[in-house]
Design an enzyme around this catalytic site. Structure first.
Site, PDB file in Angstrom:
ATOM      1  N   ASN A  79      -9.449   0.034  -0.353  1.00  0.00           N
ATOM      2  CA  ASN A  79      -8.633  -0.223  -1.533  1.00  0.00           C
ATOM      3  C   ASN A  79      -9.396  -0.026  -2.832  1.00  0.00           C
ATOM      4  O   ASN A  79      -8.783   0.175  -3.884  1.00  0.00           O
ATOM      5  CB  ASN A  79      -8.065  -1.641  -1.463  1.00  0.00           C
ATOM      6  CG  ASN A  79      -6.998  -1.782  -0.399  1.00  0.00           C
ATOM      7  OD1 ASN A  79      -5.893  -1.296  -0.534  1.00  0.00           O
ATOM      8  ND2 ASN A  79      -7.349  -2.452   0.692  1.00  0.00           N
TER       9      ASN A  79
ATOM     10  N   TYR B 100     -10.551   3.295   5.475  1.00  0.00           N
ATOM     11  CA  TYR B 100      -9.576   2.758   4.525  1.00  0.00           C
ATOM     12  C   TYR B 100     -10.285   1.872   3.507  1.00  0.00           C
ATOM     13  O   TYR B 100     -11.077   1.003   3.870  1.00  0.00           O
ATOM     14  CB  TYR B 100      -8.515   1.957   5.261  1.00  0.00           C
ATOM     15  CG  TYR B 100      -7.263   1.749   4.464  1.00  0.00           C
ATOM     16  CD1 TYR B 100      -6.266   2.713   4.455  1.00  0.00           C
ATOM     17  CD2 TYR B 100      -7.070   0.595   3.717  1.00  0.00           C
ATOM     18  CE1 TYR B 100      -5.104   2.532   3.715  1.00  0.00           C
ATOM     19  CE2 TYR B 100      -5.919   0.410   2.979  1.00  0.00           C
ATOM     20  CZ  TYR B 100      -4.944   1.370   2.980  1.00  0.00           C
ATOM     21  OH  TYR B 100      -3.800   1.202   2.236  1.00  0.00           O
TER      22      TYR B 100
ATOM     23  N   HIS C 130       3.149   6.034   5.218  1.00  0.00           N
ATOM     24  CA  HIS C 130       2.185   4.968   4.961  1.00  0.00           C
ATOM     25  C   HIS C 130       2.845   3.628   5.235  1.00  0.00           C
ATOM     26  O   HIS C 130       4.073   3.496   5.187  1.00  0.00           O
ATOM     27  CB  HIS C 130       1.718   5.009   3.510  1.00  0.00           C
ATOM     28  CG  HIS C 130       0.305   4.537   3.305  1.00  0.00           C
ATOM     29  ND1 HIS C 130      -0.060   3.214   3.414  1.00  0.00           N
ATOM     30  CD2 HIS C 130      -0.820   5.216   3.006  1.00  0.00           C
ATOM     31  CE1 HIS C 130      -1.366   3.103   3.171  1.00  0.00           C
ATOM     32  NE2 HIS C 130      -1.857   4.311   2.931  1.00  0.00           N
TER      33      HIS C 130
ATOM     34  N   SER D 178       0.796  -1.235   0.000  1.00  0.00           N
ATOM     35  CA  SER D 178       0.000   0.000   0.000  1.00  0.00           C
ATOM     36  C   SER D 178       0.824   1.280   0.000  1.00  0.00           C
ATOM     37  O   SER D 178       0.262   2.364  -0.181  1.00  0.00           O
ATOM     38  CB  SER D 178      -0.963   0.004   1.186  1.00  0.00           C
ATOM     39  OG  SER D 178      -2.001  -0.931   0.970  1.00  0.00           O
TER      40      SER D 178
ATOM     41  N   LYS E 226       0.221   3.460  -3.037  1.00  0.00           N
ATOM     42  CA  LYS E 226      -0.871   4.421  -3.224  1.00  0.00           C
ATOM     43  C   LYS E 226      -0.347   5.850  -3.399  1.00  0.00           C
ATOM     44  O   LYS E 226      -0.812   6.598  -4.264  1.00  0.00           O
ATOM     45  CB  LYS E 226      -1.842   4.349  -2.039  1.00  0.00           C
ATOM     46  CG  LYS E 226      -2.658   3.059  -1.983  1.00  0.00           C
ATOM     47  CD  LYS E 226      -3.563   3.038  -0.760  1.00  0.00           C
ATOM     48  CE  LYS E 226      -4.544   1.867  -0.793  1.00  0.00           C
ATOM     49  NZ  LYS E 226      -3.897   0.550  -0.664  1.00  0.00           N
TER      50      LYS E 226
END
Length: 537
Positions: free
Chosen positions: A162, A160, A295, A60, A63
């Site tokens: 995705n 959160y 992150h 992640s 991102k």
């Protein structure tokens, strides 16, 4: 002791403090590499060591890199051709009743404020089998069409998800006619001199020799083979050398006016103007008065993290090929390198306060169950959003942490989850008689959700029920269910296609007017709430 010597000692102490198969850490200070350390094995069986060039899936952390490409494309979009094409692509990829909402914007998606359900969590309800395959171009578009409605109004809170970055990655490709991998190479990897970084969606094909491991010192480590594909949400792979180059690039970009990173790192807001802490793939936290932006990333067998303290011009990267908490590793290094105070140690005389309102509660708006238990002295463990949150008891009716406040008044919980902008009350789940001694046994049967195209099968008897799901991904395994209140159960899911798994799903059964027969159920977890099912038999 010199600064360089202090950094070296800190980095070299990491393996002993955070034991596992192996890892790689680095510190970039004032735009230059201040130190790095690698240890352990990329492959325990073959005895192949980790090196600074070993390529990891950064998951992640991808991102924020995709967001840099997105912002760069938008800032150079003089005639709005890309923006128009992007919006057209989003209309093609998402259900029309979702995209028609004027508050569902690109800005809300990159801030995790879209209100969309997370597709990785929903794979459980679509019948996915742990360790199964998931294809970006075959399975992902079908997932986006089956998200159902919003589980909160866009822009009102943060969760959160995705799905936001999955759809944006696919939409960027449609809008530009280029692959996301090529766009990342030209807009980021090339300029940042990330020589081996690349978008490699298939987690089954990690560059040799790296292997991911699950386990612990106590139980040993076992290699885990992932078989999922992901792209815009988590598909980049990079070495420690690549990540050092990235941190140097971020340090250069953070102070450059109008750079993509300078824009993306600005403080985000909710629809009402209040401050949020997540935007453009970057989470913001306050550590002893210092703002840190970064992150984490996670996949079965891997944990990764990066933090950047812009005011101190210090970056920390931690890459691990195990399930160890990489955020703890990165925080430990950052505190030592940036001169932040050490974590507060327990006092010699711990707070012995206990509360009388432990037990199970139900957030009736989100239909999510909450468990409140005593932990260490003066501490409560609250399970609600997929993990246990530790809060300190401040008096007989209140408890708090940096991320949450909890109070008990008039028989109900009032909870403010600060990081997600969510405030709600929860009612106690009064203990009911055992299902084996009551008519709760009528829960068994099959239930159907047309909204997300899923069938729920509830089997068993008495206190031992099981739940299983069928959907476009197949017939999933049976999961054990735990009775926690009248018509309310937890369905345990500790393994799914992705890591971490959703954890406990809340199943709330709904009775008919006769009070005996079940007409339906609402099933949800923090990442995918309020999925409605109607009983078929």
């Amino acid at each position: 002791m010199s600064t360089s010597e202090s950094i070296r000692r800190t980095l070299e102490s990491v393996p002993s403090k955070f034991r596992g198969p192996g890892g790689a850490v680095a510190v970039v200070k004032d735009g230059e590499l201040a130190g790095q350390h690698v240890w352990g094995y990329a492959n325990l069986d073959a005895r192949i060591s980790i090196t600074p060039t070993t390529i990891f899936p950064i998951c992640s952390i991808s991102k924020q890199m995709v967001c840099l490409v997105l912002t760069d494309l938008l800032q150079n979009d003089k005639d709005k051709a890309f923006e128009d094409a992007l919006h057209k692509a989003l209309h093609e990829l998402l259900p029309q009743d979702l995209i028609a909402n004027k508050d569902l914007t690109v800005e809300r998606m990159v801030a995790m404020q879209s209100g969309l359900r997370d597709y990785w969590a929903l794979t459980v309800l679509w019948g996915a089998t742990p360790g199964g395959r998931f294809s970006i171009y075959q399975d992902a578009p079908k997932a986006l069409k089956r998200l159902g409605g919003f589980h909160f109004a866009p822009g009102t809170e943060m969760s959160y998800c995705n799905s936001n970055f999955l759809v944006l990655g696919l939409a960027i490709e449609k809008a530009t006619g280029q692959t996301l991998g090529d766009l990342l190479q030209s807009h980021l990897f090339g300029p940042a001199k990330m020589k081996t970084a690349a978008l490699r969606p298939d987690t089954e094909r990690l560059p040799a020799p790296l292997v991911g491991y699950e386990g612990s010192d106590e139980n040993g480590y076992v290699a885990y083979q992932n078989r999922i594909e992901w792209a815009g949400d988590a598909g980049i792979q990079a070495s420690l050398e690549d990540m050092v180059a990235y941190e140097k690039y971020i340090d250069r970009s953070s102070s450059r006016a109008h750079s993509a990173y300078q824009k993306n790192s600005q403080e985000p807001h909710y629809l009402d103007g209040s401050v949020a802490n997540y935007g453009f793939g970057l989470a913001r936290i306050e550590a002893d008065g210092v703002t840190v932006v970064g992150h984490g990333g996670a996949l079965a067998g891997f944990r990764l993290h990066r933090w950047y303290a812009a005011d101190k011009r210090v970056s920390v990267v931690a890459l691990l090929n195990s399930d160890m908490d990489s955020a703890e590793v990165a925080s430990y290094v950052l505190r030592n390198v940036a001169g932040l105070p050490a974590k507060e140690q327990p006092k010699d005389s711990p707070n012995e306060t206990k509360v009388e309102w432990t037990g199970y509660y139900l957030d009736e708006e989100a239909n999510l169950a909450i468990s409140v238990l005593h932990g260490e002295p003066g501490e409560l463990l609250i399970y609600y959003a997929g993990d246990e949150d530790k809060v300190k008891i401040t008096d007989s009716t209140k408890a708090s942490s940096k991320g949450m406040t909890v109070s008990f008044e008039d028989g109900k919980l009032s909870i403010n989850r600060l990081q997600e902008g969510r405030k709600f009350t929860a009612s106690p789940l009064a203990p009911s008689e055992s299902p084996s001694d009551s008519n709760d046994a009528v829960c068994t049967g099959s239930y159907r959700s047309e909204d997300i195209d899923s069938t729920f099968h509830c089997t068993g008897s008495g206190d031992m029920l099981y739940g299983a799901f069928d959907g476009y991904l197949g017939q999933g395994p049976a999961h054990l269910m735990k009775h926690i209140g009248k018509d309310v159960w937890w369905l345990a899911c500790q393994r799914s296609l992705d890591a971490p798994a959703p954890g406990n799903w809340t199943v709330v059964f709904h009775r008919g007017e006769d009070g005996k027969t079940m007409e339906g159920a609402t099933i949800g977890c923090w990442l995918a709430r309020n999925v409605k099912y109607v009983k078929k038999d």
